[in-house]
Design a protein around this motif. Structure first.
Motif, PDB file in Angstrom:
ATOM      1  N   GLU A  22       0.869  -1.188   0.000  1.00 51.49           N
ATOM      2  CA  GLU A  22       0.000   0.000   0.000  1.00 51.49           C
ATOM      3  C   GLU A  22       0.902   1.234   0.000  1.00 51.49           C
ATOM      4  O   GLU A  22       1.943   1.252   0.669  1.00 51.49           O
ATOM      5  N   GLN A 213      -9.706  -4.377  -3.133  1.00 51.48           N
ATOM      6  CA  GLN A 213      -8.852  -4.007  -4.262  1.00 51.48           C
ATOM      7  C   GLN A 213      -7.378  -4.226  -3.930  1.00 51.48           C
ATOM      8  O   GLN A 213      -6.619  -4.791  -4.722  1.00 51.48           O
ATOM      9  N   ILE A 214      -6.967  -3.814  -2.725  1.00 45.85           N
ATOM     10  CA  ILE A 214      -5.557  -3.983  -2.324  1.00 45.85           C
ATOM     11  C   ILE A 214      -5.214  -5.469  -2.234  1.00 45.85           C
ATOM     12  O   ILE A 214      -4.150  -5.913  -2.675  1.00 45.85           O
ATOM     13  N   ARG A 217      -4.076  -7.724  -5.293  1.00 48.01           N
ATOM     14  CA  ARG A 217      -2.820  -7.468  -6.024  1.00 48.01           C
ATOM     15  C   ARG A 217      -2.111  -8.793  -6.369  1.00 48.01           C
ATOM     16  O   ARG A 217      -2.045  -9.693  -5.514  1.00 48.01           O
TER      17      ARG A 217
END
Ligand code: SAM
Length: 274
Positions: A22, A213-214, A217
């Motif tokens: 992040e 969403q994070i 990855r």
């Protein structure tokens, strides 16, 4: 990636954001960086020190939008490695030197930088006064110190303070806007800009969508299912805690000019009203 669910259970927030990659932004993100660059009159000839650069967002953005040279320091080697990767991706690696240094004892030469930018780092320092003395020493006369301290606008409960302190592994003392203005301002550090902001209230579903969403990855696909479940639960818990905490907080984008002989006395000062 050889990381187990038990490892993730032990991680504090800083370690977790390293794992999920992040971006660690200064308060106000790119808009604050742009305001600092404009108001500090940066040009391609300027030299900048980015203190506590983390993964380098300020260093990379200033190198991109201004073309200036940036020395980006942090105590965390993993964040610096990610910063180097991002600078390369943005094509500005030649303008940025990422260096592992403690700002409390930086070893950098005095009067070296047109802008020393410390974002929201000062509240994390064990000795804030020493940090401020070092920022001032490193700034050229007539150069700027940029700071974006966060503070409470509404008083937090003791329970909230305890939970946030545990999450970031730093004991927090609740500080307010006046503390930071007094702290940074002096005859030698003349306040040129103080733009106040309050953090928005973010809805639960917006926080949850961000977390999803994070966690999607690609590099996290290497984790086993137990580690993914642990990461999902812990990261979501942190984000909801910060959602609760930031709803009580604001920040000020500050620029202070270093005056060699102290600021000239000024009687009829003014405060912006609109
Ligand atoms: C909240 S992040 C900063 C994010 C963003 N760069 C900003 O300007 O607000 C704090 C960073 O400061 C670094 N840091 C903490 N103590 C430091 C010190 N004594 N010297 C240099 N960096 C430090 C941490 O490793 C972390 O990456």
């Amino acid at each position: 990636m050889n990381i187990t669910a038990a490892d993730i259970g032990q991680m504090d927030y800083n370690e977790l954001i390293g794992l999920v990659r992040e971006t660690n932004r200064p308060p106000g993100g790119l808009r604050s960086i742009s305001a600092v660059a404009r108001h500090a009159h940066l040009s391609a000839a300027s030299t900048v020190l980015d203190v506590g650069t983390s993964t380098g967002i300020t260093a990379v953005e200033l190198a991109r939008i201004v073309g200036c040279r940036v020395t980006a320091i942090d105590i965390n080697a993993h964040s610096l490695a990610e910063g180097r990767r991002r600078a390369q991706q943005a094509g500005v690696e030649n303008l940025i030197s990422f260096e592992q240094r403690d700002v409390l004892d930086s070893g950098l030469p005095e009067d070296a930088f047109d802008l020393v930018f410390c974002g929201n780092v000062t509240s994390l320092l064990g000795d804030k006064e020493r940090g401020l003395a070092e920022y001032t020493r490193l700034t050229k006369s007539g150069g700027f110190l940029g700071a974006i301290p966060m503070y409470y606008v509404d008083s937090p409960s003791g329970d909230l303070i305890a939970r946030v302190s545990a999450a970031i592994d730093v004991p927090i003392e609740p500080l307010y806007r006046d503390f930071w203005l007094d702290f940074f301002t002096s005859p030698q550090r003349n306040l040129f800009l103080a733009q106040d902001y309050r953090f928005d209230h973010i809805a639960d579903d917006v926080v949850d969508d961000f977390v999803d969403q994070i966690l999607s990855r690609p590099h996290l696909a290497e984790l086993d299912s137990g580690a993914v479940a642990a990461l999902e639960s812990r990261y979501r818990e942190f984000m909801h805690l910060f959602q609760e905490n930031l709803a009580c907080m604001g920040f000020t984008v500050m620029l202070l000019r270093k005056e060699a002989t102290g600021a000239e006395p000024e009687l009829f000062t003014a405060t912006r009203v609109g």
